[in-house]
Write a protein that holds these residues in place. Structure first.
Motif, short mmCIF file in Angstrom:
data_model
loop_
_atom_site.label_atom_id
_atom_site.label_comp_id
_atom_site.label_asym_id
_atom_site.label_seq_id
_atom_site.Cartn_x
_atom_site.Cartn_y
_atom_site.Cartn_z
N CYS A 11 50.75 31.45 -36.30
CA CYS A 11 49.76 31.15 -35.26
C CYS A 11 48.47 30.78 -35.97
O CYS A 11 47.96 31.57 -36.79
CB CYS A 11 49.52 32.35 -34.34
N ILE A 13 44.76 30.46 -35.63
CA ILE A 13 43.66 30.87 -34.73
C ILE A 13 42.43 30.03 -35.10
O ILE A 13 41.94 30.11 -36.22
CB ILE A 13 43.37 32.38 -34.89
N ILE A 81 49.83 35.09 -29.83
CA ILE A 81 49.59 35.71 -31.14
C ILE A 81 50.66 36.75 -31.44
O ILE A 81 51.13 36.87 -32.57
CB ILE A 81 48.18 36.36 -31.17
N CYS A 84 53.97 35.81 -33.45
CA CYS A 84 53.93 35.11 -34.74
C CYS A 84 53.81 36.07 -35.92
O CYS A 84 53.02 37.01 -35.87
CB CYS A 84 52.75 34.14 -34.77
N LEU A 87 49.37 35.13 -39.03
CA LEU A 87 48.22 34.71 -38.24
C LEU A 87 47.24 34.08 -39.22
O LEU A 87 46.73 34.76 -40.12
CB LEU A 87 47.57 35.91 -37.56
N ALA A 113 41.90 39.00 -30.04
CA ALA A 113 43.29 39.08 -30.51
C ALA A 113 43.82 40.52 -30.47
O ALA A 113 45.04 40.74 -30.44
CB ALA A 113 43.38 38.55 -31.94
N GLN A 121 52.56 42.03 -39.04
CA GLN A 121 51.99 40.69 -39.17
C GLN A 121 51.15 40.60 -40.44
O GLN A 121 50.69 41.61 -40.97
CB GLN A 121 51.10 40.37 -37.95
N LEU A 123 47.71 38.69 -41.74
CA LEU A 123 46.55 37.93 -41.26
C LEU A 123 45.93 37.20 -42.46
O LEU A 123 45.39 37.84 -43.38
CB LEU A 123 45.53 38.89 -40.64
#
Ligand code: NAD
Length: 401
Positions: A11, A13, A81, A84, A87, A113, A121, A123
Motif C-alpha cells: 500500500c 500511502i 491498509i 497490505c 506500507l 492509519a 506489516q 512500514l
C-alpha cells in the motif's frame, strides 16, 4: 515473498504524489498487488480514470497497463491498509515558517492509519525525513503495542524521470533489525540487485546530504555568476574555461534558479538537525534565494524597469517539468511587480490561470527573463530588440553586427 496473511503486497500511502505514483506503478508493473491510498480525492479520481495528475515520462502508458491488469487499486480511504504487507509511506517532514521540520503530516497519516495497522506489516519510509524520524515512528508503533517494523528506504530519483531512474539507481535500504532488512531487500530485489544497506539514521542523513550537496554546488556557481556579472564579465566564457578539457571541473553545474520542493527544504532540515550550525547550508540559501534580485539588477543595468513590461519565461522549478512548487520564478515575478509597469509570465507546461501565451509575452515585453530553461525557449529564434537576462545561457544570440 511471505504474503499469505495479506491479500495485497504493497500500500503506497501518499500514492497519488510525485514519488508515490511512479513507485506504485513500478510495483504493480512488476506483479505486486498494489494499493494507492491518497487523501486527495480529485487526484484519486483522475488516476482511476487512467490519467496522470502530473508529467512523468512513460507513466501514462504504465498506469493504463496497471489498471488493466487488475493489480492496481486506487483509494481515498485508509481501510485497504489492513490488507497490505508493506506500507510504503511517502509523506515527508516539510519545513515550517521557522525553517524547522514539521511532523504534522506524518502524525496525521499515522493517526488515520492507526486502526487499520496489523501485526506483521512492514512500514517503509520512502520520503525525505528529518533525521531520527524512523526511530520516532518505530517508538509510536511499539508504544501502541503493534508488532510492525519500520524501514527507511529514501527515494532518490529525479522528478519526471522516476520510472527510468528507479531501475538504474542503487537503492538505499535500512531497518532496525536483520529480518526487516531482509524483507525490504526481498521487496526491492524485484526491481534491482544494487543496494546500499545502512542504518535508518544513516539513510535519512544520506538522502538529506545528497540534496544539500547539490544545493550548495548550485549556490557556489551562482555566487561565481553574480561575482562575475556584477563586474561586467561574461560568466559563460569563464564557465567554458573552467570546464574545457579539464576533468576536475567536469561536474561543475551552470548557474540558474535553484529551488523546487526538495533542495531548500532538505538543506534546512540539516540546518535544524545541526542546531543551526550548518553554515554552508544557510549561506547556500542566501545565495540561491538572492539570485532573482541579482537578475533584476542585471536588467536594471540595461535600462529602466519602471514603466517597462517584464516577461518571465518558465514558471516550473526545472526544465521540462509542469511542477511550480517552490519555484523561484514566482519570487522573480513578485520582485518585478514591485517595479515594472506590468509582468507577464508564461510556461508551456504549468497549469496556472495567471499565465499567458508565450507569443504575448514575446510581443509585449521590453525585458525578458529566462527563469526556466524549457526546450521551447532554446528553440526560439534570436530575440532582437529586447533586453534579455538569460542566466541559463539557453537562448540563441543575435548574430554579431
Ligand atoms: N518530488 C521529488 O522529486 C522527490 C524525490 C525524492 C524524494 N522526495 C520526497 O518525497 C516526499 C513526497 O514528495 P512528493 O513530491 O511526492 O510530494 P507530493 O505532494 O507530490 O505527494 C504527496 C502525496 O501525499 C498525499 N498525502 C498527504 N497526506 C496524506 C495522508 N495523510 N494520507 C494519504 N495521503 C496523503 C498528498 O495528497 C499527495 O498526493 C517528500 O518528503 C519529498 O521530499 C521527493
Amino acid at each position: 515473498m511471505e504474503t499469505r496473511e495479506f491479500s495485497h503486497d504493497v500500500c503506497v500511502i501518499g500514492g497519488g504524489g510525485h514519488v508515490g505514483l511512479p513507485f506504485a506503478l513500478i510495483c504493480a508493473d512488476s506483479g505486486l498487488r498494489t494499493v494507492i491510498y491518497d487523501v486527495d480525492r480529485r487526484k484519486v479520481e483522475q488516476i482511476r480514470s487512467g490519467a496522470m495528475p502530473f508529467f512523468e515520462e512513460g507513466a501514462e502508458e504504465m498506469l493504463r497497463r496497471a489498471l488493466g491488469s487488475g493489480r492496481l487499486a486506487v483509494e481515498d480511504r485508509p481501510e485497504p491498509i489492513r490488507d497490505c504487507r508493506f506500507l510504503v509511506m511517502i509523506i515527508g517532514t516539510p519545513v515550517d515558517e521557522h525553517l524547522n521540520p514539521s511532523f504534522a503530516a506524518i502524525d496525521r497519516a499515522l493517526r488515520a492509519a492507526r486502526e487499520h495497522l496489523r501485526d506483521g506489516q512492514v512500514l517503509i519510509l520512502r520520503s525525505t525525513v528529518f533525521p531520527g524520524t524512523s526511530q520516532r515512528i518505530q517508538r509510536f508503533l511499539d508504544e501502541a503495542g503493534l508488532r510492525i517494523q519500520v524501514a527507511c528506504c529514501p527515494e532518490r530519483v529525479a522528478q519526471g524521470y522516476s520510472l527510468r531512474e528507479f531501475r538504474e539507481l542503487p537503492q538505499l535500504l535500512s531497518a532496525f533489525d536483520p529480518q526487516t532488512l531482509a524483507a525490504v531487500r526481498e521487496l526491492f530485489g524485484r526491481f534491482t540487485r544494487d543496494f546500499v544497506e545502512m542504518s535508518p539514521m544513516e539513510a535519512e542523513l544520506c538522502k538529506l546530504m545528497t540534496n544539500a550537496w547539490r544545493y550548495v554546488q548550485f549556490a557556489t556557481v551562482n555566487q561565481f555568476y553574480m561575482l562575475a556579472t556584477a563586474n561586467g564579465v561574461d560568466f559563460d566564457r569563464i564557465l567554458h574555461g573552467c570546464r574545457y578539457n579539464y576533468p576536475r571541473m567536469a561536474g561543475m553545474p551552470g548557474p540558474g534558479l535553484a529551488a523546487g520542493p526538495c533542495l531548500v527544504k532538505d538543506t534546512m532540515q540539516l540546518a535544524a538537525f545541526s542546531h543551526n550550525h550548518f553554515m554552508l547550508g544557510h549561506s547556500a540559501m542566501l545565495v540561491n534565494e538572492g539570485l532573482p534580485n541579482h537578475l533584476i539588477e542585471l536588467a536594471r543595468r540595461q535600462g529602466e524597469i519602471a514603466g517597462a513590461t517584464a516577461g518571465v519565461l518558465g514558471m516550473a522549478f526545472k526544465a521540462g517539468s509542469d511542477d511550480p512548487r517552490d519555484s523561484l520564478s514566482y519570487k522573480l515575478r513578485k520582485l518585478l511587480a514591485l517595479e515594472a509597469a506590468q509582468v507577464l509570465c508564461t510556461d508551456p507546461y504549468v497549469p496556472d490561470p495567471t499565465l499567458v501565451p508565450l507569443e504575448r509575452v514575446l510581443a509585449e515585453s521590453d525585458i525578458l527573463f529566462v527563469a526556466t530553461p524549457h526546450q521551447a525557449y532554446r528553440d526560439l529564434p534570436p530575440l532582437a530588440g529586447k533586453r534579455v537576462v538569460d542566466v541559463w545561457n539557453c537562448l540563441q544570440k543575435p548574430a554579431a553586427p
